[in-house]
Enzyme design. Sequence first.
Site, PDB file in Angstrom:
ATOM      1  CG  ASP A  25      28.275 -77.820  13.792  1.00 12.71           C
ATOM      2  OD1 ASP A  25      28.702 -78.176  14.898  1.00 12.71           O
ATOM      3  OD2 ASP A  25      28.323 -78.535  12.774  1.00 12.71           O
ATOM      4  CG  HIS A  36      31.892 -75.766   5.465  1.00 10.30           C
ATOM      5  ND1 HIS A  36      32.183 -76.766   4.561  1.00 10.30           N
ATOM      6  CD2 HIS A  36      32.817 -75.876   6.457  1.00 10.30           C
ATOM      7  CE1 HIS A  36      33.238 -77.448   4.997  1.00 10.30           C
ATOM      8  NE2 HIS A  36      33.642 -76.919   6.146  1.00 10.30           N
ATOM      9  N   GLY A  81      28.748 -75.506   9.117  1.00 14.41           N
ATOM     10  CA  GLY A  81      30.138 -75.770   9.495  1.00 14.41           C
ATOM     11  C   GLY A  81      30.921 -74.567   9.969  1.00 14.41           C
ATOM     12  CG  ASP A 117      39.362 -76.421   5.589  1.00 14.08           C
ATOM     13  OD1 ASP A 117      38.889 -77.438   6.130  1.00 14.08           O
ATOM     14  OD2 ASP A 117      39.290 -75.295   6.089  1.00 14.08           O
ATOM     15  CG  HIS A 148      36.255 -79.919   7.345  1.00 11.82           C
ATOM     16  ND1 HIS A 148      37.083 -79.206   8.209  1.00 11.82           N
ATOM     17  CD2 HIS A 148      35.702 -80.909   8.071  1.00 11.82           C
ATOM     18  CE1 HIS A 148      37.024 -79.768   9.405  1.00 11.82           C
ATOM     19  NE2 HIS A 148      36.195 -80.795   9.355  1.00 11.82           N
ATOM     20  CG  ASP A 187      40.706 -77.682   8.904  1.00 11.89           C
ATOM     21  OD1 ASP A 187      41.323 -77.552   7.825  1.00 11.89           O
ATOM     22  OD2 ASP A 187      39.465 -77.533   8.994  1.00 11.89           O
ATOM     23  CE1 TYR A 229      37.707 -74.679  13.435  1.00  8.51           C
ATOM     24  CE2 TYR A 229      38.532 -76.519  12.127  1.00  8.51           C
ATOM     25  CZ  TYR A 229      37.726 -75.407  12.263  1.00  8.51           C
ATOM     26  OH  TYR A 229      36.934 -74.998  11.215  1.00  8.51           O
TER      27      TYR A 229
END
Length: 348
Positions: A95, A137, A145, A172, A174, A261, A300
């Site tokens: 990652d 992250h 991440g 986000d 996430h 994202d 992404y």
Amino acid sequence: MLEKDRISYFYDGDVGNVYFGPNHPMKPHRLCMTHHLVLSYDLHKKMEIYRPHKAYPTELAQFHSADYVEFLHRITPDTQHLYASELTRYNLGEDCPVFDDLFEFCQIYAGGTLDAARRLNHKTCDIAINWAGGLHHAKKCEASGFCYINDLVLGILELLKYHARVLYIDIDVHHGDGVEEAFYFTDRVMTVSFHKYGDMFFPGTGDIKDIGDREGRYYAINIPLKDGIDDSSFTRLFKTIIAKVVETYLPGAIVLQCGADSLARDRLGCFNLSIEGHAECVKFVKKFKIPLLVTGGGGYTKENVARCWAVETGVLLDTELPNEIPDNEYIEYFGPDYTLKVPNLNMV
């Protein structure tokens, strides 16, 4: 006549030149695409553009452990085979790969967020933008991440030198786990994260029951969401919660992480937001007239990320952008329609 907000915008062309690897979803090239859209719409003429300083290791160590910063500084693709145990300890690998100019990349995006916070502190602008930042992250002693240095934590620490309370908002897809964790035990930072939760979705944190602890109890707010949330549901939730938070918490500054994202058709995301819906959140936060630091984050499907952050730059400048994308260096990425508003983006 209302006075216009003074906007500072941070960008270094080198930030888009690094390459995470052939199959890696993170493409820093999206930052060059965003910047060229900003230029092609002449938005640069309405704000002050700065090339950020490269953050010094001592600045990065305001939050991160000195040994971790030193390791990021030292490691290269050619030498990584010598450091198997350190790679594991600092969570570098699939990652968070080691690539050429990794440390310089971290210095640039972190430097942008630090410079943005300092300009806000010194009241030389009302809103500061660093689309290269927002890497939420990264932890004190490890990468996570796709994030190596947590520029948001560094920026918030900078803002805390001048403001009693800082509000952090994260849209986000996430969970903003690294920022929440850094300030989990203090009431001087309130973190509010809207994110996908469940189905083993990364990073697996951000339950509605996670509310902070000790002095920070009730100062972490998590809004866990399911796949497919659309503009009307998301913006209704966002406005209701953020209005109440601002009214009761009375922050001196706001940091807004605009990870793209959460848009429909993102390569890793699973929400159903349009660019207009995403930008509506930015427009709403701007209306509070509180010193505001805006960053990027995830995202992404890079042509849609660039569209989104260009539109949001326009929102922050009170400028409606024409739908037809002007000619620019990256125009071919925006075909076949070459428009800013993606047709049926949120019809999955």
